[in-house]
Every structure is written in structure tokens, then in C-alpha cells.
Write an enzyme that holds these catalytic residues in place. Structure first.
Site, PDB file in Angstrom:
ATOM      1  CG  ASP A   9      36.140  37.625  36.930  1.00 10.25           C
ATOM      2  OD1 ASP A   9      36.093  36.899  37.945  1.00 10.25           O
ATOM      3  OD2 ASP A   9      36.888  38.621  36.838  1.00 10.25           O
ATOM      4  CG  ASP A 103      37.705  34.986  41.055  1.00 12.11           C
ATOM      5  OD1 ASP A 103      38.848  34.853  40.573  1.00 12.11           O
ATOM      6  OD2 ASP A 103      37.298  36.053  41.558  1.00 12.11           O
ATOM      7  CD  GLU A 104      40.739  36.373  35.513  1.00 12.50           C
ATOM      8  OE1 GLU A 104      40.827  37.215  34.614  1.00 12.50           O
ATOM      9  OE2 GLU A 104      41.472  36.380  36.535  1.00 12.50           O
TER      10      GLU A 104
END
Length: 404
Positions: A9, A103-104
Site C-alpha cells: 500500500d 495505490d494498493e
């Protein structure tokens, strides 16, 4: 074979991107999101957290809580660029991965212990991302996605954590039930009313009690609390719908502006379908008035991606829906029931000139950007468009606007 699932993350992703571009923002309280009174905080720096600021909060409230914060509207194209950069690094390094949001990421490192050592390999991957992108990133490593995601949250900021097999329950036990993915505000209140505050309490409860209180979601939460939920990695996200919305800075009754916005949304969504070689079978339009009452209408259509089919239906739905003549806060258009395919030419109504016009307009948009050419009826509608193909298998950028 023992599973080794990695969760990565990017820390406060939007904030980190802005600081990468402008080093003057380092170590300063920073808010990214809508700058108007109706804006929402998409991301906030750790410096603002001690004032009670969090993502998803009204920007007006966040400014009041932390007046010294710098507010930036943000640029989705920049975030998409850095997200793609990190995605390419991960793609080169791991055999199977899932991009859960902008973003993960999840990666399956099972079987790599024999050759590399999964934790060592994950550490090297993290350092490679930091070196090549300049962005801070945290990871958690365990036997499944859920425990790894929780471990990442505990490792932050810009750190890493491994939960050895067999220690999942003991790791989770002292944590708040809010740490369990899928426990939102309503579920949290139900569990608190049952006297549950820590994951340890859920671990001690019979699964039947959780199911009775929360239905199927209770079963899922119980499994996650005990570290035994094993959802699979999803390498490709198949989109079944696409949508766009506009919240106005001030409530409006300007019908001409409303029609222009709706028209531009319909035109852009039809282009997205053609770009992805998709067709849609259901259209819906949404209106939210100043009193926050929200209304929507939808209609089935013959599967299509053609402007002259989709736009008139959207405008017809809007005219039927807009009856209250109150100030409007938000409008939106959504295309559902999306499948692969091309627009079926109508033998009697379609002309060669019209089809050539679609091809020419789409070619120009593909080369010079979505706003490079539009119908006159769309002119005046601001920021209607996207920065990537919604059917490329990646989740929408909007998914980054969650609690980080």
C-alpha cells in the site's frame, strides 16, 4: 504448499505524489481534494491526523480543524502516471498480482521461499519501488489477503511486517474490530452494541451468533477475525458498469447548464464504451436536490455504444426525472449491463457518413485527448472525462479516496 500473500500500500498516495513534484510540501500539513466548500478530502498527510482530519471528510470541516494546512486540488493524471509506474515494477517482479486500487496491490509469493525467501524478496521489491518511484510504501506478508492487509496498516508509515503462519489469531486479537476489512460505521455500531470492541471478542464468539446478528457479513467478519478467510487474488477487474457524476459548487436551477452537463456525460461514456470495445444495455440518470433527496431513473436499451442511441435516451430520462424544479446539487449518468461487442449497425437508420464521423471523432480523441473534440451541445461542461481506459482491467482512480 504454504501460502504467502503480500499486500502493498502506497502511503498517503496522493500526498506523496504532490510532495514528489514539489519538495516544499515536505513535512507540512497537506490536504488533497476538492477545494470548494463542498469538496471532500481525498487524501491527507500524517501531519493533519492529530487534528482529527481523515480522508472522506468534508474539506470545509478539515480546514476548520487544521487551518494551517495547504490545500491542493490534485491531478488524477499525475496519480495515474505514478500508479502505472509502480504497477510495472510489480509486474516485472512477481508471478501473480492483483491491483486492488490505484495505490494498493496484492501479490502471491507462494513457493518462492525455496529460492529466495518470501520476506526477503518482498523487502527487496519494496526497496525497488521506493528507489524507482520515490514514493513511500508499506507491506504486510502472511498466509492470506486479509491478515496481510491488516499487517500493512499496522506497519505504516513506510514500513513492513510479516505475520508467521499460525500466529494470525494472536496478531489480530488485541486490535480494534475497526481494523477488520468490511467493518464500516454501521457494522461497527452493531458490534459495539453487542459489547464487541476488540477482535479477540469476535474470536471467542460462536460463528452462529455473528451470523444471527449480521447475516452473511457476520460469517465473513468471524472468518476474518480468526485469520481463516482466504479470498482469491483477482488479476483482472471486469467492469460491468461505468458512470460519472458532477456535484456543483453551488446548488443550481440553471436548466441549460444541467442539460449541457448531462449531454457531455452521455457523450463521454459512449466514447468510453467504443474505446473498450464494449456495449451497454441499461442507462440510468441520477439527480440530487438541495434537500439531499436523490432520485434516479433507468431504462433498458438494445445493446449499443452509439451516441445517437445513448444520448437521446439519457436526455429523455433527465427530462422525465427533473420534475421538482428545486435547486440541484448533483447530477450523474451511469451505463450498466456492459458486455464485450461492437455497435450493431441499423440497416435502415444508420448511414455511412454517421459511422465515419464516429470513427474520425474517436481517432482524434485517442490521439489528442478526450476534450479535443466534442459536440456543440457539450461545450461548457467542465472536467467531463477520464485519464485512462476504464476497461483496462484496473480499478477506478476514485477507489483511492478511502480512509488511508
Amino acid at each position: 504448499m504454504e501460502k504467502n500473500i503480500l499486500h502493498l500500500d502506497l502511503d498517503t498516495f496522493f500526498v506523496s505524489c504532490e510532495r514528489l513534484i514539489d519538495s516544499r510540501l515536505l513535512n507540512r500539513p497537506l490536504l488533497v481534494g476538492g477545494t470548494g466548500d463542498r469538496g471532500v478530502v481525498a487524501a491527507c498527510s500524517y501531519e493533519t491526523r492529530r487534528f482529527g482530519v481523515h480522508s472522506g471528510m468534508s474539506m470545509k470541516v478539515a480546514r476548520n480543524l487544521c487551518p494551517e494546512a495547504t490545500v491542493i486540488r490534485g491531478d488524477a493524471s499525475i496519480y495515474t502516471k505514478y500508479s502505472h509506474l509502480v504497477t510495472e515494477i510489480i509486474k516485472e517482479k512477481v508471478p501473480v498480482f492483483e491491483k486492488a486500487s490505484v495505490d494498493e496491490f496484492y501479490a502471491d509469493l507462494s513457493g518462492m521461499d525455496k529460492f529466495h525467501g518470501c520476506y526477503k524478496y518482498a523487502s527487496e521489491l519494496r526497496q525497488s519501488i521506493i528507489k524507482n518511484s520515490g514514493l513511500p510504501i508499506s507491506f504486510g506478508l502472511s498466509v492470506n489477503k486479509i491478515v496481510s492487509k491488516v499487517a500493512t496498516g499496522e506497519a505504516k508509515p513506510n514500513n513492513q511486517m510479516k505475520i508467521d503462519a499460525g500466529y494470525e489469531k494472536s496478531f489480530l486479537a488485541p486490535l480494534s474490530i475497526r481494523k477488520i476489512p468490511s467493518v464500516g460505521e454501521k457494522t461497527y455500531q452493531v458490534l459495539r452494541n453487542l459489547g464487541v470492541d476488540k477482535i479477540k471478542v469476535v474470536q471467542q464468539m460462536p460463528i452462529e451468533m455473528m451470523t444471527s446478528a449480521l447475516g452473511a457479513n457476520g460469517t465473513t467478519i468471524w472468518k476474518r477475525a480468526n485469520g481463516v478467510d482466504n479470498p482469491p487474488l483477482v488479476p483482472f477487474h471486469e467492469r460491468k458498469s461505468i458512470s460519472t457524476e458532477r456535484t456543483y459548487n453551488k446548488d443550481t436551477i440553471d436548466v441549460k447548464m444541467l442539460r449541457t452537463t448531462i449531454f457531455a456525460m452521455a457523450e463521454n461514456l459512449a466514447f468510453q464504451l467504443r474505446r473498450g470495445n464494449k456495449i451497454a444495455g441499461v442507462i440510468s440518470v441520477k439527480i440530487r436536490y438541495s434537500d439531499f433527496n436523490t432520485y434516479s431513473k433507468q431504462v433498458k436499451i438494445p445493446y449499443s455504444s452509439a451516441d445517437h442511441v445513448i444520448i437521446p435516451k439519457v436526455m429523455e430520462l433527465f427530462e422525465n426525472l427533473y420534475q421538482r424544479r428545486l435547486l440541484v446539487r448533483l447530477v450523474g449518468v451511469k451505463l450498466n449491463d456492459i458486455v464485450s461487442g461492437h455497435y450493431q449497425i441499423n440497416l435502415f437508420d444508420d448511414t455511412e457518413e454517421m459511422l465515419s464521423l464516429y470513427n474520425a471523432m474517436d481517432h482524434i480523441r485517442g490521439r489528442y485527448g478526450e476534450a479535443s473534440i466534442m459536440r456543440a451541445s457539450s461545450m461548457g461542461a467542465k472536467t467531463i472525462g477520464r485519464f485512462q481506459n476504464p476497461f483496462n482491467g484496473e480499478p477506478p482512480t476514485l477507489l483511492a479516496h478511502r480512509n488511508q
